[in-house]
Design a protein around this motif. Structure first.
Motif, PDB file in Angstrom:
ATOM      1  N   GLN A  46       0.843  -1.192   0.000  1.00 34.75           N
ATOM      2  CA  GLN A  46       0.000   0.000   0.000  1.00 34.75           C
ATOM      3  C   GLN A  46       0.876   1.239   0.000  1.00 34.75           C
ATOM      4  O   GLN A  46       1.912   1.292   0.670  1.00 34.75           O
ATOM      5  N   SER A  76     -12.978   6.097  -4.610  1.00 35.69           N
ATOM      6  CA  SER A  76     -13.050   5.265  -3.407  1.00 35.69           C
ATOM      7  C   SER A  76     -14.180   4.253  -3.498  1.00 35.69           C
ATOM      8  O   SER A  76     -14.072   3.129  -2.985  1.00 35.69           O
ATOM      9  N   GLY A  79     -12.964   1.331  -5.570  1.00 33.63           N
ATOM     10  CA  GLY A  79     -11.838   0.598  -5.016  1.00 33.63           C
ATOM     11  C   GLY A  79     -10.467   1.036  -5.511  1.00 33.63           C
ATOM     12  O   GLY A  79      -9.474   0.403  -5.147  1.00 33.63           O
ATOM     13  N   TYR A  80     -10.374   2.102  -6.287  1.00 32.95           N
ATOM     14  CA  TYR A  80      -9.060   2.577  -6.716  1.00 32.95           C
ATOM     15  C   TYR A  80      -8.327   3.273  -5.571  1.00 32.95           C
ATOM     16  O   TYR A  80      -7.097   3.315  -5.563  1.00 32.95           O
ATOM     17  N   ARG A  82      -8.183   2.946  -1.509  1.00 37.90           N
ATOM     18  CA  ARG A  82      -8.629   2.003  -0.481  1.00 37.90           C
ATOM     19  C   ARG A  82      -9.078   2.699   0.802  1.00 37.90           C
ATOM     20  O   ARG A  82      -9.964   2.200   1.504  1.00 37.90           O
ATOM     21  N   THR A 100      -4.748   6.148   0.606  1.00 36.79           N
ATOM     22  CA  THR A 100      -4.107   4.843   0.551  1.00 36.79           C
ATOM     23  C   THR A 100      -4.390   4.227  -0.810  1.00 36.79           C
ATOM     24  O   THR A 100      -5.556   3.944  -1.148  1.00 36.79           O
ATOM     25  N   PRO A 102      -3.274   1.168  -3.758  1.00 38.81           N
ATOM     26  CA  PRO A 102      -2.593  -0.126  -3.874  1.00 38.81           C
ATOM     27  C   PRO A 102      -1.359  -0.012  -4.766  1.00 38.81           C
ATOM     28  O   PRO A 102      -1.352   0.705  -5.770  1.00 38.81           O
TER      29      PRO A 102
END
Length: 289
Positions: A46, A76, A79-80, A82, A100, A102
């Motif tokens: 992360q 968000s 999911g891009y 986190r 945050t 990935p």
């Protein structure tokens, strides 16, 4: 440093699944701005980035930070991003957001960080990212028809034609026409032009003389010139002004007490008196003090 190593350090990764219609052009640009920021805070796959939304808006060329706020909420949701956290800098003021992201190990493509300096619109930026994704890593070429690009981005064909012409006019993409063996033309071929970098060669500064004898002579010259002034007050003011700029007080290798004499709050009165007497009788700086 070689040119290839310099170019690799100025590339950042983008996920392959940002196209298809679920993200708008502005949201893709905000995500690219977040990934382009460097960060040393990487832990367990992360990447943590601390930045203000006004800074992201300035990088993307948006007029308001509200556009960034709505884009971040959408990123968000898919999911891009986190996690989004915000802490207090003190008891009454909130600090910048911490995003945050990935760390991508696969299914990504590279983009040059300098593309943000060209001030592209959101539609132009999305089209440029598509060419970066579709290009061959070896020669940076791709061959996609207007219909293929329109289906991949979920936009109209007329918009694709207009945006591609704009990128070609800005010399970010080059267009080729390839003939087949039967004499007809195939689909258009495009090449992503590498962005130019300006190398700044800075001449090394000449190292100052560290000899205490040479530095002492410089102070003597200043004192001799100051003695020709009319009044004693002008003499003391002149020596104070000139000796502070002298190499004896500002260069490396100077005595410790001389380089830190201005920071008197670190010393007791007894130690300050010792320093003052040492400079007065051993260094012959009576006029200075």
């Amino acid at each position: 440093m070689k040119r290839g190593e310099f170019m690799n350090r100025n590339l950042f990764k983008m996920p392959n699944d940002i196209f298809g219609g679920k993200l708008s052009a502005g949201e893709i640009k905000v995500l690219a701005a977040l990934y382009s920021l460097r960060s040393k805070s990487i832990y367990r796959g992360q990447k943590y980035i601390k930045v203000n939304q006004a800074t992201i808006a300035r990088i993307c060329g948006f007029s308001s930070a509200r556009t960034v706020s709505s884009a971040v909420a959408k990123l968000s949701l898919y999911g891009y991003i986190r996690a989004i956290r915000r802490y207090y800098a003190d008891y009454h003021k909130l600090d910048a957001y911490v995003y945050t992201l990935p760390v991508m190990r696969k299914n990504y493509f590279f983009v040059d960080r300098k593309i943000f300096k060209h001030k592209l619109t959101s539609a132009q930026f999305r089209m440029y990212l598509f060419f970066c994704k579709a290009a061959n890593p070896s020669n940076k070429r791709c061959w996609n028809s207007f219909n293929d690009i329109a289906n991949a981005l979920g936009i109209k064909r007329t918009v694709v034609v207009k945006t591609v012409k704009e990128l070609i006019s800005m010399k970010l993409v080059r267009k080729y026409r390839i003939k087949k063996s039967d004499g007809s033309f195939s689909d258009n071929h495009y090449k992503v032009i590498p962005l130019q970098y300006t190398y700044k060669f800075r001449r090394k500064r000449k190292r100052p003389c560290r000899s205490l004898l040479r530095q002492g002579l410089n102070i003597c010259y200043k004192l001799a010139y100051a003695s020709s002034l009319t009044s004693v007050k002008q003499t003391v003011a002149f020596v104070k002004r000139k000796s502070r700029k002298n190499l004896f007080f500002v260069t490396r290798g100077s005595p410790f007490f001389c380089s830190t004499y201005d920071s008197t709050h670190f010393y007791t009165n007894r130690k300050k008196n010792r320093i003052r007497l040492y400079l007065k009788y051993r260094c012959n700086l009576t006029l200075y003090y």
